[in-house]
Structure formats: structure tokens, C-alpha cells
Design a protein around this motif. Structure first.
Motif, short mmCIF file in Angstrom:
data_model
loop_
_atom_site.label_atom_id
_atom_site.label_comp_id
_atom_site.label_asym_id
_atom_site.label_seq_id
_atom_site.Cartn_x
_atom_site.Cartn_y
_atom_site.Cartn_z
N GLN A 10 17.41 -96.58 -64.51
CA GLN A 10 17.56 -95.77 -63.61
C GLN A 10 16.45 -94.62 -62.93
O GLN A 10 15.53 -94.70 -64.11
CB GLN A 10 18.41 -94.70 -64.81
CG GLN A 10 20.08 -95.07 -64.43
CD GLN A 10 20.95 -93.99 -65.26
OE1 GLN A 10 20.47 -93.63 -66.44
NE2 GLN A 10 21.86 -93.99 -65.06
N TYR A 11 16.62 -94.65 -62.21
CA TYR A 11 14.92 -94.05 -61.48
C TYR A 11 14.92 -92.50 -61.82
O TYR A 11 15.83 -91.49 -61.46
CB TYR A 11 15.50 -94.12 -59.83
CG TYR A 11 13.89 -93.79 -59.14
CD1 TYR A 11 12.88 -94.24 -59.27
CD2 TYR A 11 14.24 -92.88 -58.15
CE1 TYR A 11 11.83 -93.65 -57.99
CE2 TYR A 11 13.11 -91.95 -58.12
CZ TYR A 11 11.78 -92.47 -57.56
OH TYR A 11 11.24 -91.94 -56.81
N LYS A 12 14.30 -92.23 -62.35
CA LYS A 12 13.55 -90.42 -63.48
C LYS A 12 13.23 -89.51 -62.29
O LYS A 12 12.66 -88.52 -62.54
CB LYS A 12 14.09 -90.91 -63.96
CG LYS A 12 14.60 -91.91 -65.38
CD LYS A 12 15.58 -90.88 -65.56
CE LYS A 12 16.61 -91.33 -66.75
NZ LYS A 12 17.42 -90.69 -67.02
N SER A 13 12.35 -90.36 -61.67
CA SER A 13 11.20 -89.53 -60.95
C SER A 13 11.74 -88.09 -59.22
O SER A 13 11.04 -87.31 -59.03
CB SER A 13 10.06 -89.99 -60.28
OG SER A 13 9.13 -90.92 -61.75
N GLY A 14 12.34 -88.58 -58.94
CA GLY A 14 13.48 -87.90 -58.03
C GLY A 14 14.55 -88.39 -57.63
O GLY A 14 15.59 -88.97 -58.00
N PHE A 15 14.09 -88.27 -56.19
CA PHE A 15 15.68 -88.53 -55.49
C PHE A 15 15.32 -89.84 -54.91
O PHE A 15 14.67 -90.10 -54.44
CB PHE A 15 16.72 -87.98 -53.88
CG PHE A 15 17.54 -87.17 -55.16
CD1 PHE A 15 18.34 -86.69 -55.23
CD2 PHE A 15 16.94 -85.19 -55.22
CE1 PHE A 15 18.68 -85.44 -56.13
CE2 PHE A 15 17.05 -83.78 -55.69
CZ PHE A 15 18.32 -84.57 -55.98
#
Length: 388
Positions: free
Chosen positions: A285-290
Motif C-alpha cells: 500500500q502506497y503511504k506517502s500521499g495520493f
């Protein structure tokens, strides 16, 4: 129109996020001398949107034929006065399915123009997922994660024809007298060594074109499948293809969005996590932003960049466009960038995360999944058949 066949002779440039895409787009607008065709889902009058508007107006004023087709829902906030200013300067501007009533239950209202597609002088095209708006989401988040491709070569003719066909259809349906006949040649000379193919999804002969392209590539995979897709709720056919690949020993990696800007779909997708993980699929899951990316790399040779998510909206309803590529150098470059985000910006979902999830979260996931199925069923778009 059926999606095009594989063609050789392309020069491709991978564009990462708006920082690389918008300067490249503006450069082509400023360089155009004959014709500009542009489609977008969102067109915001922010600092980026206004730069593009100014460049399009300048192009029209120097004699370039300029046509902009924006989605009537995604671009519903585009100011009428700005549109009038563009039209006064000679820019042709249409909305695809304008939003007349936000509370309409008509099925056609859900069929949006989600493509981000453009062509300049029949010479250069852009395909990707980046809308015309600033990608700085603020609040300490990194710029929105997305991709586009600048392409030269024979497939540009397919891009130009796709844009021209959609313009004719939209203007005809709306009885608009905005005639925009192209004078551009429909064959484009080779510009490089890459093999490419444009695949479009519409509600006519190409309903399953993008989904079928994914499934064919997944079924042919021998070593590795990496998919980075913001909205991931695959139908049964694509989901089973991923499971088959994992079960025959292919390394399957999914990079999905964590920030829930479309919470209903994103929570609903979690229903499939346990089965995918049990088959050996790695989920991050990508966590740094949108995250807004819609890309994939298979066996470091096949790649796709486009506008299509892997969800019911993109695969059943919207008009979409993806560029498929067979080129080891391009695929390796895209894979390396995805890997960088996997290492720096993502957290892996592990089986124990599923086992220890709270009852409230499990209930929410199944509720969202049930609502998505219900909505697809109500609208008549085959929710049960698609999801199961």
C-alpha cells in the motif's frame, strides 16, 4: 474502431508525475503549428490549468486549430467565463456528457470520458493518467504519484483518429456546430525502435478491450508481474488470471493506494486480499500521499501506461485509453521507478494483518463490497457477473 495492432517504430518517453508531464505538454502546445487535440477528465483552473489555458489560447491566436474535450462531470467546475474566453480566441471546447442534473439516475450519466489523451500536429501524442490540475496535495504529502508517456511513431495516427472520432461523436450528439475537421495525415513515419499499441475502452465494440489486454499479458507471464494501480477492484476474470499466475510460480506484486479518496471502492477491494495473499501475491500500500498511477510491467518486456484503473468504473463504464509497449528498455525504466516507490513509499500487507483486523474493519470492508455490488446491480452493469 477496434483497438490497434502492434506496430514498430516508436520513440517513447516515460513522464513521472506532473513535474515531468506538464512541461512536456506545454512545450508541445507551444510548438504546435497545425492542430492540437486534447481530452481530459479533470481540467482545474489552478496554476497549472491556467498555464495550459494561456498556451492553448496563444496557439489558437497564431492559427493552430485547437480542440479541447473535457468530461462534463470531472471538469464540471471549469469556469464558464474561462471557457468563453478560450472560445473567443478560437479554441473549440466541448464537454462530454455535461452534468445537467447531479441527481439523475440515468445509466448513461455514469459513462464518463476518463481518458487523458492528446495529439499535436499528428506528430506527437501523450497517453497516461495525469489530469490537468496541480499535483501538489499539500498537508505534507508528496506530489500525486502518476505517469504518462510521450510517444512518436505510427501509433500517433491511432491517437489522432481516436480523438477525432470522439470529437465528431460528441459534437453530433449535442448538435453543436463546432466543426473540427482534421487536415493531418493519418500515417506517421517511424521514429524509434519500440513496439507499441493503443488500446481504447468504450461502450461499443471495445467494451472489454483493456481488460482482455491485461488478462492476455498476465496469462503469458513467465517470471514477474508488477501492477501499480490506484483503484483496484478486479473482476473475476482478471482476478483469476492473477491467481493462476501466482500459482504457477510467477512473482506477482501489487502496489495499491492507501489514502482513501474513493473509500467505497478501496475498502471493497480488501475483500480479495486474503485470497491473493494465500496464493502468494505480494500486496503493498502506497503511504506517502495520493497515488493515481495506472501502470504495469510484465517480465521486464511488456508494459502499459494509461488512464484505466482496474475497477468496475474503468473496465465497465468509462472511455479509457492505455498504451501497450513491448520494449525492454522502457519496461525496465518503468519497473525501476515502481520499485523505488515500493521501497520508499509503501508498506507491505502481510497475512497477519488480515488475521488481526478488528471486527469493525472487517464489517466495513464487507459492507463496502456489498454496496458496490448493489450499485452495479441497480445500474444494470452486471455487478454479480463482474465481481464473482
Amino acid at each position: 474502431m477496434n483497438h490497434t495492432e502492434w506496430q514498430s517504430g516508436h520513440a517513447l518517453s516515460l513522464l513521472r508525475n506532473g513535474a515531468e508531464f506538464f512541461p512536456a505538454l506545454l512545450a508541445e502546445i507551444n510548438a504546435a503549428r497545425i492542430e492540437i487535440r486534447l481530452e481530459t477528465y479533470i481540467f482545474e483552473p489552478d496554476e497549472i490549468g491556467l498555464q495550459i489555458v494561456a498556451a492553448l489560447i496563444a496557439a489558437a491566436q497564431r492559427g493552430v486549430k485547437v480542440g479541447v474535450l473535457a468530461d462534463g462531470f470531472g471538469a464540471k467546475n471549469f469556469p464558464a467565463e474561462l471557457r468563453a474566453q478560450m472560445q473567443s480566441a478560437g479554441v473549440y471546447f466541448l464537454f462530454f456528457r455535461p452534468e445537467i442534473s447531479r441527481f439523475s439516475l440515468k445509466r448513461a450519466r455514469l459513462r464518463r470520458l476518463h481518458r487523458k489523451l492528446s495529439c499535436f500536429d499528428g506528430r506527437v501524442g501523450f497517453v497516461g493518467g495525469i489530469n490537468l490540475l496541480a499535483d501538489d496535495d499539500g498537508l505534507g504529502l508528496v506530489p500525486r504519484y502518476d505517469y504518462a508517456v510521450r510517444v512518436q511513431g505510427p501509433v500517433v495516427a491511432d491517437i489522432q483518429q481516436t480523438l477525432a472520432r470522439q470529437w465528431r461523436y460528441t459534437s453530433w450528439v449535442q448538435l453543436k456546430k463546432q466543426l473540427f475537421h482534421s487536415t493531418i495525415a493519418t500515417s506517421v513515419a517511424a521514429a524509434g525502435d519500440s513496439v507499441a499499441r493503443l488500446v481504447v475502452r468504450d461502450n461499443g465494440r471495445n467494451r472489454r478491450a483493456i481488460e482482455k489486454s491485461y488478462i492476455a499479458a498476465i496469462d503469458a507471464a513467465k517470471d514477474e508481474i508488477i501492477i501499480a494501480n490506484a483503484y483496484f477492484l478486479p473482476g473475476v476474470r482478471l482476478r483469476q488470471a492473477l491467481l493462476r499466475a501466482a500459482q504457477r510460480g510467477v512473482n506477482v506484486v501489487l502496489l495499491l493506494q492507501d489514502e482513501r479518496d474513493q473509500a467505497l471502492l478501496q475498502y471493497a477491494s480488501w475483500v480479495y486480499y486474503q485470497k491473493l495473499l494465500s496464493a502468494g501475491v505480494d500486496i503493498f500500500q502506497y503511504k506517502s500521499g495520493f497515488m493515481h498511477a495506472k501502470v504495469a510491467v510484465i517480465d521486464q518486456e511488456w508494459a502499459t501506461v494509461g488512464s484505466s484503473n482496474i475497477d468496475p468504473f474503468s473496465l465497465l463504464l468509462a472511455r479509457e485509453a492505455n498504451l501497450l509497449v513491448r520494449d525492454a528498455a522502457f519496461a525496465t525504466e518503468l519497473r525501476a521507478d515502481i520499485q523505488l516507490h515500493l521501497q520508499q513509499d509503501a508498506v507491505q500487507v502481510l497475512p497477519e494483518h488480515i488475521k488481526t483486523a478488528s471486527f469493525a474493519l472487517r464489517w466495513l470492508v464487507w459492507l463496502c463490497y456489498g454496496l458496490v455490488r448493489l450499485m452495479l446491480g441497480i445500474t444494470g452493469y452486471g455487478g454479480r457477473k463482474y465481481l464473482e
